[in-house]
Design a protein around this motif. Structure first.
Motif, PDB file in Angstrom:
ATOM      1  N   PRO A  64       0.800  -1.239   0.000  1.00 15.62           N
ATOM      2  CA  PRO A  64       0.000   0.000   0.000  1.00 15.62           C
ATOM      3  C   PRO A  64       0.827   1.281   0.000  1.00 15.62           C
ATOM      4  O   PRO A  64       0.370   2.317  -0.471  1.00 15.62           O
ATOM      5  CB  PRO A  64      -0.830  -0.107   1.288  1.00 15.62           C
ATOM      6  CG  PRO A  64      -0.857  -1.578   1.610  1.00 15.62           C
ATOM      7  CD  PRO A  64       0.429  -2.140   1.107  1.00 15.62           C
ATOM      8  N   ASP A  65       2.078   1.188   0.518  1.00 15.76           N
ATOM      9  CA  ASP A  65       2.905   2.404   0.571  1.00 15.76           C
ATOM     10  C   ASP A  65       4.002   2.403  -0.505  1.00 15.76           C
ATOM     11  O   ASP A  65       4.943   3.195  -0.447  1.00 15.76           O
ATOM     12  CB  ASP A  65       3.550   2.539   1.955  1.00 15.76           C
ATOM     13  CG  ASP A  65       4.453   1.348   2.296  1.00 15.76           C
ATOM     14  OD1 ASP A  65       4.403   0.328   1.560  1.00 15.76           O
ATOM     15  OD2 ASP A  65       5.208   1.422   3.283  1.00 15.76           O
ATOM     16  N   LYS A 124      -5.860   1.294  -6.856  1.00 14.42           N
ATOM     17  CA  LYS A 124      -6.859   1.153  -5.788  1.00 14.42           C
ATOM     18  C   LYS A 124      -6.327   0.362  -4.590  1.00 14.42           C
ATOM     19  O   LYS A 124      -6.936   0.323  -3.534  1.00 14.42           O
ATOM     20  CB  LYS A 124      -8.165   0.549  -6.316  1.00 14.42           C
ATOM     21  CG  LYS A 124      -8.071  -0.876  -6.814  1.00 14.42           C
ATOM     22  CD  LYS A 124      -9.470  -1.475  -7.091  1.00 14.42           C
ATOM     23  CE  LYS A 124     -10.181  -0.760  -8.240  1.00 14.42           C
ATOM     24  NZ  LYS A 124     -11.275  -1.580  -8.817  1.00 14.42           N
ATOM     25  N   ARG A 125      -5.140  -0.251  -4.760  1.00 14.22           N
ATOM     26  CA  ARG A 125      -4.523  -0.990  -3.650  1.00 14.22           C
ATOM     27  C   ARG A 125      -3.506  -0.136  -2.875  1.00 14.22           C
ATOM     28  O   ARG A 125      -2.871  -0.615  -1.957  1.00 14.22           O
ATOM     29  CB  ARG A 125      -3.845  -2.258  -4.193  1.00 14.22           C
ATOM     30  CG  ARG A 125      -4.861  -3.322  -4.601  1.00 14.22           C
ATOM     31  CD  ARG A 125      -4.230  -4.431  -5.454  1.00 14.22           C
ATOM     32  NE  ARG A 125      -5.165  -5.549  -5.620  1.00 14.22           N
ATOM     33  CZ  ARG A 125      -6.194  -5.555  -6.465  1.00 14.22           C
ATOM     34  NH1 ARG A 125      -6.416  -4.493  -7.227  1.00 14.22           N
ATOM     35  NH2 ARG A 125      -7.000  -6.598  -6.549  1.00 14.22           N
ATOM     36  N   THR A 139      -2.286   3.239  -0.595  1.00 17.43           N
ATOM     37  CA  THR A 139      -2.756   4.222   0.400  1.00 17.43           C
ATOM     38  C   THR A 139      -1.808   5.423   0.365  1.00 17.43           C
ATOM     39  O   THR A 139      -2.082   6.425  -0.278  1.00 17.43           O
ATOM     40  CB  THR A 139      -2.816   3.592   1.807  1.00 17.43           C
ATOM     41  OG1 THR A 139      -1.553   2.970   2.097  1.00 17.43           O
ATOM     42  CG2 THR A 139      -3.930   2.572   1.910  1.00 17.43           C
ATOM     43  N   THR A 140      -0.635   5.261   0.999  1.00 17.16           N
ATOM     44  CA  THR A 140       0.355   6.354   0.972  1.00 17.16           C
ATOM     45  C   THR A 140       1.327   6.192  -0.192  1.00 17.16           C
ATOM     46  O   THR A 140       2.216   7.012  -0.395  1.00 17.16           O
ATOM     47  CB  THR A 140       1.159   6.384   2.292  1.00 17.16           C
ATOM     48  OG1 THR A 140       1.735   5.088   2.505  1.00 17.16           O
ATOM     49  CG2 THR A 140       0.250   6.728   3.460  1.00 17.16           C
ATOM     50  N   TYR A 189      -7.415   8.671  -7.446  1.00 16.70           N
ATOM     51  CA  TYR A 189      -6.454   7.662  -6.971  1.00 16.70           C
ATOM     52  C   TYR A 189      -5.084   8.319  -6.755  1.00 16.70           C
ATOM     53  O   TYR A 189      -4.790   9.363  -7.342  1.00 16.70           O
ATOM     54  CB  TYR A 189      -6.291   6.545  -8.009  1.00 16.70           C
ATOM     55  CG  TYR A 189      -7.464   5.613  -8.141  1.00 16.70           C
ATOM     56  CD1 TYR A 189      -7.870   4.807  -7.064  1.00 16.70           C
ATOM     57  CD2 TYR A 189      -8.163   5.503  -9.346  1.00 16.70           C
ATOM     58  CE1 TYR A 189      -8.937   3.930  -7.205  1.00 16.70           C
ATOM     59  CE2 TYR A 189      -9.240   4.628  -9.484  1.00 16.70           C
ATOM     60  CZ  TYR A 189      -9.618   3.847  -8.407  1.00 16.70           C
ATOM     61  OH  TYR A 189     -10.677   2.973  -8.538  1.00 16.70           O
TER      62      TYR A 189
END
Length: 307
Positions: free
Chosen positions: A22-23, A42-43, A45-46, A69
């Motif tokens: 995710p990062d 979409k997978r 985050t940061t 996104y």
């Protein structure tokens, strides 16, 4: 929303192979209709996705579809991804995807001139600038054309076809896709016409030549592998044997350790493998995918992880 339709090939296999953090920082070197890109984005985050394409239509569509996104779309050839990332202050990637070949949109948009089944101007330029297929067909010698057909299309009637093109263009400039397809068909012996459309290999060869596809791939392989962070993943989908051979050989080089002669008692080259293959054999589409998307028929996915 733009009409850029593209069914992403081997989507779940690609996503599984990339093992997305995710990062993490990810690069999709071939944005197309953003099919793979949106599933990667979409997978996150940061993390961040940098999506590249040299086709302005693809850049417009991918920008629309990736809105909201953590992704940025850039008009660029994937062979220049290091420059793009450097300009963003990014010095490494956790995963890079290249989905080679022509998108369904490019094939289905008759006016782009990629298809031998629809009448259009003989263009084939992915970036919409530079030398077109029409320029090559009308200006190169028979020897030069035959070399393109032989080298990039593995066409066994290359010289016969090239001679016919040179003869026909003295009467009339060759400007249309169906006009060229007809000339190619007329130069191929009747028996050989049963093996798929007789123009298929020559159209592939012209497209590769017009867009410098193998040169771009040659550069992009080293560029992408060098950009990977430790344990970063490079996933490449190829659609014909020339691309696949190049990817397979380069991946083998990255995975090769000591290259000292076998009679040396100890290693003096100090070379160690730079990567490891996710699987020895290329991953191919499932039966279901082949049914749902016949264009995935010749696709092969090869994946390497950087040590």
């Amino acid at each position: 929303m733009s009409g850029f339709t593209h069914i992403p090939v081997m989507l779940s296999e690609v996503i599984n192979s990339l093992n997305i953090k995710p990062d993490g920082i990810y690069v999709d070197g071939t944005a197309g209709g953003a099919g793979h890109s949106s599933e990667i984005a979409k997978r996150l985050t940061t993390g961040k996705l940098i999506s590249l394409d040299r086709d302005p239509d693809a850049v417009k569509t991918a920008s629309e579809r990736l809105q909201g996104y953590p992704a940025e779309v850039v008009k660029s050839n994937f062979s220049e991804m290091d420059r793009v990332l450097n300009s963003m202050g990014i010095d490494g990637a956790d995963g890079i995807l290249l989905d080679l070949g022509v998108s369904s949109y490019q094939l289905d948009s008759a006016e782009r001139g990629f298809s031998y089944r629809k009448d259009a101007e003989l263009d084939m330029r992915m970036s919409k600038d530079g030398i077109s297929a029409e320029d090559l067909v009308n200006n190169l010698s028979a020897d030069e054309l035959a070399d393109i057909f032989r080298r990039y299309g593995e066409e066994r009637f290359a010289y016969k076809i090239a001679q016919r093109i040179v003869k026909e263009r003295t009467a009339m400039r060759i400007t249309g896709t169906l006009q060229l397809a007809e000339i190619i068909s007329s130069a191929v012996p009747a028996a050989a016409r049963r093996d798929g459309h007789p123009a298929r290999k020559c159209f592939q060869a012209l497209r590769i030549a017009v867009n410098g596809e193998l040169d771009s791939l040659d550069t992009a392989l080293d560029t992408a592998f060098n950009l990977l962070n430790k344990d970063g993943v490079l996933a490449i989908i190829t659609f014909h044997s020339l691309e696949d051979r190049m990817v397979k050989q380069r991946f083998k080089e990255y995975c090769t350790g000591c290259i000292c002669p076998p009679d040396f008692p100890v290693c003096v080259c100090g070379r160690t493998p730079r990567g490891r293959l996710l699987s020895k054999k290329a991953i191919e589409p499932t039966e279901k995918e082949l049914e749902d998307n016949p264009r995935s028929r010749s696709a092969k996915l090869r994946v390497i992880i950087k040590n």
